[in-house]
Motif scaffolding. Structure first.
Motif, PDB file in Angstrom:
ATOM      1  N   GLY A 131       0.835  -1.178  -0.110  1.00  0.00           N
ATOM      2  CA  GLY A 131      -0.016  -0.054   0.039  1.00  0.00           C
ATOM      3  C   GLY A 131       0.834   1.248   0.040  1.00  0.00           C
ATOM      4  N   LEU A 132       2.164   1.097  -0.213  1.00  0.00           N
ATOM      5  CA  LEU A 132       2.712   2.518  -0.429  1.00  0.00           C
ATOM      6  C   LEU A 132       2.578   3.256  -1.530  1.00  0.00           C
ATOM      7  CD1 LEU A 132       6.485   0.999   0.585  1.00  0.00           C
ATOM      8  CD2 LEU A 132       4.770   2.293   2.305  1.00  0.00           C
ATOM      9  N   SER A 133       2.675   4.660  -1.463  1.00  0.00           N
ATOM     10  CA  SER A 133       2.460   5.547  -2.648  1.00  0.00           C
ATOM     11  C   SER A 133       3.713   5.316  -3.542  1.00  0.00           C
ATOM     12  CB  SER A 133       2.194   6.903  -1.964  1.00  0.00           C
ATOM     13  OG  SER A 133       3.153   7.232  -1.355  1.00  0.00           O
ATOM     14  N   ARG A 134       3.523   5.934  -4.489  1.00  0.00           N
ATOM     15  CA  ARG A 134       4.588   6.002  -5.557  1.00  0.00           C
ATOM     16  C   ARG A 134       5.583   7.014  -4.991  1.00  0.00           C
ATOM     17  NH1 ARG A 134       2.756   7.688 -11.403  1.00  0.00           N
ATOM     18  NH2 ARG A 134       4.752   7.427 -12.059  1.00  0.00           N
ATOM     19  N   PHE A 135       5.494   7.959  -4.123  1.00  0.00           N
ATOM     20  CA  PHE A 135       6.381   8.821  -3.760  1.00  0.00           C
ATOM     21  C   PHE A 135       7.270   8.053  -2.500  1.00  0.00           C
ATOM     22  CE2 PHE A 135       7.769  11.667  -0.007  1.00  0.00           C
ATOM     23  CZ  PHE A 135       8.857  12.462  -0.645  1.00  0.00           C
ATOM     24  N   HIS A 136       6.399   7.260  -1.795  1.00  0.00           N
ATOM     25  CA  HIS A 136       7.268   6.555  -0.502  1.00  0.00           C
ATOM     26  C   HIS A 136       7.900   5.171  -1.218  1.00  0.00           C
ATOM     27  CE1 HIS A 136       4.223   9.071   2.037  1.00  0.00           C
ATOM     28  NE2 HIS A 136       5.324   8.685   2.731  1.00  0.00           N
ATOM     29  N   THR A 137       7.558   4.786  -2.179  1.00  0.00           N
ATOM     30  CA  THR A 137       8.129   3.595  -2.906  1.00  0.00           C
ATOM     31  C   THR A 137       9.371   4.253  -3.587  1.00  0.00           C
ATOM     32  OG1 THR A 137       5.882   2.619  -3.462  1.00  0.00           O
ATOM     33  CG2 THR A 137       7.969   1.919  -4.635  1.00  0.00           C
ATOM     34  N   ALA A 138       9.392   5.404  -4.114  1.00  0.00           N
ATOM     35  CA  ALA A 138      10.630   6.028  -4.661  1.00  0.00           C
ATOM     36  C   ALA A 138      11.831   6.154  -3.393  1.00  0.00           C
ATOM     37  CB  ALA A 138      10.290   6.978  -5.502  1.00  0.00           C
ATOM     38  N   ARG A 139      11.032   6.833  -2.480  1.00  0.00           N
ATOM     39  CA  ARG A 139      12.044   7.264  -1.340  1.00  0.00           C
ATOM     40  C   ARG A 139      12.701   6.159  -0.455  1.00  0.00           C
ATOM     41  NH1 ARG A 139      11.343   9.365   4.010  1.00  0.00           N
ATOM     42  NH2 ARG A 139       9.202   8.847   3.966  1.00  0.00           N
ATOM     43  N   LEU A 140      11.786   5.270  -0.189  1.00  0.00           N
ATOM     44  CA  LEU A 140      12.090   3.953   0.885  1.00  0.00           C
ATOM     45  C   LEU A 140      12.604   2.861   0.099  1.00  0.00           C
ATOM     46  CD1 LEU A 140       9.068   4.432   3.153  1.00  0.00           C
ATOM     47  CD2 LEU A 140      11.229   5.431   3.377  1.00  0.00           C
ATOM     48  N   ILE A 141      12.197   2.605  -1.231  1.00  0.00           N
ATOM     49  CA  ILE A 141      12.776   1.358  -1.538  1.00  0.00           C
ATOM     50  C   ILE A 141      13.737   1.604  -2.960  1.00  0.00           C
ATOM     51  CG2 ILE A 141      11.910  -0.668  -2.893  1.00  0.00           C
ATOM     52  CD1 ILE A 141      11.078  -0.573  -0.118  1.00  0.00           C
ATOM     53  N   VAL A 142      13.122   2.467  -3.880  1.00  0.00           N
ATOM     54  CA  VAL A 142      13.797   2.566  -5.236  1.00  0.00           C
ATOM     55  C   VAL A 142      15.221   3.279  -4.899  1.00  0.00           C
ATOM     56  CG1 VAL A 142      13.862   3.522  -7.639  1.00  0.00           C
ATOM     57  CG2 VAL A 142      11.851   2.407  -6.558  1.00  0.00           C
ATOM     58  N   PHE A 143      14.906   4.464  -4.150  1.00  0.00           N
ATOM     59  CA  PHE A 143      16.284   5.422  -4.025  1.00  0.00           C
ATOM     60  C   PHE A 143      17.495   4.599  -3.391  1.00  0.00           C
ATOM     61  CE2 PHE A 143      18.560   8.883  -2.229  1.00  0.00           C
ATOM     62  CZ  PHE A 143      19.354   9.505  -3.347  1.00  0.00           C
ATOM     63  N   PRO A 144      17.210   4.197  -2.151  1.00  0.00           N
ATOM     64  CA  PRO A 144      18.282   3.384  -1.293  1.00  0.00           C
ATOM     65  C   PRO A 144      18.939   2.164  -2.353  1.00  0.00           C
ATOM     66  CG  PRO A 144      16.486   3.710  -0.035  1.00  0.00           C
ATOM     67  CD  PRO A 144      16.061   4.089  -1.206  1.00  0.00           C
ATOM     68  N   LEU A 145      17.998   1.390  -3.054  1.00  0.00           N
ATOM     69  CA  LEU A 145      18.730   0.286  -3.773  1.00  0.00           C
ATOM     70  C   LEU A 145      19.296   1.055  -5.025  1.00  0.00           C
ATOM     71  CD1 LEU A 145      15.819  -2.176  -4.018  1.00  0.00           C
ATOM     72  CD2 LEU A 145      17.787  -2.461  -2.590  1.00  0.00           C
ATOM     73  N   THR A 146      19.155   2.114  -5.666  1.00  0.00           N
ATOM     74  CA  THR A 146      19.792   2.630  -6.637  1.00  0.00           C
ATOM     75  C   THR A 146      20.935   3.172  -6.184  1.00  0.00           C
ATOM     76  OG1 THR A 146      17.776   3.587  -7.674  1.00  0.00           O
ATOM     77  CG2 THR A 146      19.621   4.581  -8.151  1.00  0.00           C
ATOM     78  N   LEU A 147      21.087   3.870  -4.994  1.00  0.00           N
ATOM     79  CA  LEU A 147      22.268   4.101  -4.478  1.00  0.00           C
ATOM     80  C   LEU A 147      23.501   3.109  -4.437  1.00  0.00           C
ATOM     81  CD1 LEU A 147      21.665   6.820  -1.791  1.00  0.00           C
ATOM     82  CD2 LEU A 147      22.490   7.308  -3.736  1.00  0.00           C
TER      83      LEU A 147
END
Length: 247
Positions: A131-147
């Motif tokens: 149920g995470l929003s797109r913003f929270h998915t990008a901030r909590l999941i995508v961005f850390p993995l991207t780094l």
């Protein structure tokens, strides 16, 4: 030998300017590149196409040309000279900072874009299932993995920007290379002076590389690390156990 010693004593005065210009440009470029990377990775062509044009232009032209256009070109426009921008554009430090920031942001955008697209799709689907929003998915999941994914490539960008900072000497900034050129004009000994300057850049590159290797080791997922070796069980007499016969 005396000239080399003089160079090793003189050039450190430019290290502070080199480090400030390099890391300030990298920090500003990284801040700009994060939203641009998400736009660049978007499937919407209206969002990704302008970012692609920007990164293509700055990655496809020499940094020296960009620096000269900003320092010698924009500052000659009457609109700039008669506005508040002239207080910034007349200073060589800020012109170098702007040029390095725009160039670094273009390269970092593509580095992060590759990291975003390399994030496993299952991670994003799991975030949606929670149920995470797109913003929270990008901030909590995508961005850390991207780094974590983009860290080795970004280390190359940091080292490249450190070496590119030597171009600031072409617009009268006295960083390491600028001081080296000044010292050469006084001593007429380019070999000794530029070998000393190269030694300073080599040392800084080594420190940056070691720092990123430590970060990469720290951020390596536990699942990707090799499992610890299991000790071989021993019998009471100290010999390994006999293999059981197959039935």
């Amino acid at each position: 030998m005396t000239i080399a010693l003089e160079a090793f004593l003189t050039l450190p005065r430019g290290l502070l300017l080199t480090l400030v210009l390099t890391f300030a440009s990298l920090a500003a470029g990284f801040a700009v590149s994060v939203p641009l990377a998400f736009l660049r990775a978007s499937s919407n062509p209206w969002a990704s196409a302008p970012v692609l044009a920007y990164t293509y232009a700055f990655r496809g032209t020499p940094l020296l040309v960009q620096l000269f256009l900003i320092y010698y070109g924009i500052g000659q426009l009457p609109l700039v000279r008669q506005s508040f921008l002239w207080a910034v554009m007349r200073e060589p430090f800020w012109c170098a900072f702007i040029a390095f920031t725009l160039n670094s942001a273009a390269h970092t955008t593509e580095v992060l874009r590759g990291g975003i697209q390399a994030v496993p799709r299952g991670q994003i689907e799991a975030a949606k299932a929670l149920g995470l929003s797109r913003f929270h998915t990008a901030r909590l999941i995508v961005f850390p993995l991207t780094l974590r994914i983009a860290l080795p490539a970004y280390a190359n960008e940091v080292v490249g920007m450190l070496k590119a900072s030597s171009l600031a000497s072409t617009i009268t900034l006295l960083e390491v290379t600028g001081l080296a050129r000044q010292l050469v004009s006084e001593t007429f000994a380019p070999y000794e002076v530029f070998i000393a300057a190269g030694a300073f850049y080599l040392l800084l590159t080594l420190l940056i590389t070691q720092g990123f290797q430590m970060l990469e080791t720290r951020w390596t997922p536990t699942a990707n690390r090799p499992p610890p070796t299991q000790p071989v069980p021993r019998r009471a007499n100290g010999k390994p156990p006999l293999a059981s016969a197959e039935t």
